[in-house]
Design a protein around this motif. Structure first.
Motif, short mmCIF file in Angstrom:
data_model
loop_
_atom_site.label_atom_id
_atom_site.label_comp_id
_atom_site.label_asym_id
_atom_site.label_seq_id
_atom_site.Cartn_x
_atom_site.Cartn_y
_atom_site.Cartn_z
N LEU A 64 0.85 -1.19 0.00
CA LEU A 64 0.00 0.00 0.00
C LEU A 64 0.88 1.23 0.00
CD1 LEU A 64 -2.69 -0.81 2.70
CD2 LEU A 64 -3.05 -0.55 0.27
N GLY A 65 0.37 2.28 -0.63
CA GLY A 65 1.06 3.56 -0.55
C GLY A 65 0.92 4.13 0.85
N THR A 68 -3.91 6.01 1.07
CA THR A 68 -4.83 5.40 0.12
C THR A 68 -6.25 5.81 0.51
OG1 THR A 68 -3.37 3.50 -0.14
CG2 THR A 68 -5.64 3.23 -0.88
N PRO A 85 -11.26 1.10 -3.46
CA PRO A 85 -10.28 2.19 -3.51
C PRO A 85 -10.87 3.34 -4.34
CG PRO A 85 -9.30 0.12 -4.23
CD PRO A 85 -10.76 -0.12 -4.10
N TYR A 87 -9.27 6.05 -5.82
CA TYR A 87 -8.53 6.50 -6.99
C TYR A 87 -7.63 5.43 -7.60
CZ TYR A 87 -9.94 10.92 -4.95
OH TYR A 87 -10.66 11.93 -4.41
N ASP A 88 -7.32 4.38 -6.88
CA ASP A 88 -6.37 3.36 -7.33
C ASP A 88 -7.10 2.28 -8.11
OD1 ASP A 88 -4.30 1.57 -7.65
OD2 ASP A 88 -3.54 1.84 -5.63
N SER A 89 -6.56 1.90 -9.26
CA SER A 89 -7.21 0.88 -10.09
C SER A 89 -6.48 -0.47 -10.05
CB SER A 89 -7.31 1.37 -11.53
OG SER A 89 -6.01 1.59 -12.05
N ASP A 90 -5.58 -0.66 -9.09
CA ASP A 90 -4.86 -1.92 -8.95
C ASP A 90 -5.86 -3.04 -8.64
OD1 ASP A 90 -3.12 -3.99 -8.45
OD2 ASP A 90 -2.38 -3.18 -6.55
N LEU A 93 -5.46 -4.74 -5.16
CA LEU A 93 -5.94 -3.90 -4.06
C LEU A 93 -7.46 -3.92 -4.01
CD1 LEU A 93 -5.49 -1.87 -1.79
CD2 LEU A 93 -5.41 -0.07 -3.53
N LYS A 94 -8.11 -3.81 -5.17
CA LYS A 94 -9.57 -3.85 -5.21
C LYS A 94 -10.11 -5.15 -4.61
CE LYS A 94 -10.55 -0.91 -9.17
NZ LYS A 94 -11.12 -0.85 -10.51
#
Length: 127
Positions: A64-65, A68, A85, A87-90, A93-94
């Motif tokens: 993770l950044g 997030t 998430p 803004y994150d499209s990983d 992570l989703k």
């Protein structure tokens, strides 16, 4: 120059600041709108700790950044129906964040006029 009192100034908001009156068969009813946002039991620090702990316990190693943003969708009873998430499209992570929903406790629901309503709550996950 004209004198203007504070009561004659327009107010922003619902209906341009003009009062909204609802009628029933007995006459006008005052419309009072009280709203409360949803909240995690124990506050945002507990929410942050809970989500981080759930992600760290996951089977896949996930980086993770430092910060997030997550968006939770809650129903009128406080049950989290979706966590994504912002803004994150990983895709990893989703997937991991979506699995946190199954173990998340019920929140205090967002309300309007004392009744639970579906709400979205965005929060910052800090490492």
């Amino acid at each position: 120059m004209a004198a203007v009192s504070s009561s004659s100034l327009a107010q922003s908001g619902l209906n341009g600041g003009k009062p909204i009156i609802t009628y029933n068969t007995y006459g006008p009813l005052p419309t009072i709108k009280t709203q409360t946002p949803p909240s995690f039991p124990g506050g945002e620090d507990k929410l942050n700790a809970f989500v981080l702990w759930q992600i760290e316990e996951a089977e896949t190693s996930l980086k993770l950044g430092r910060k997030t943003w997550l968006t939770a969708t809650l129903d009128g009873t406080g049950k989290v129906t979706e966590l994504v998430p912002t803004y994150d499209s990983d895709p990893t992570l989703k997937k991991e964040v979506a699995e946190v929903v199954t173990s998340m406790p019920r929140w205090n629901p967002g309300t309007i006029n004392g009744k639970g309503v579906e709400t979205k709550f965005q929060f910052l996950l800090r490492r």
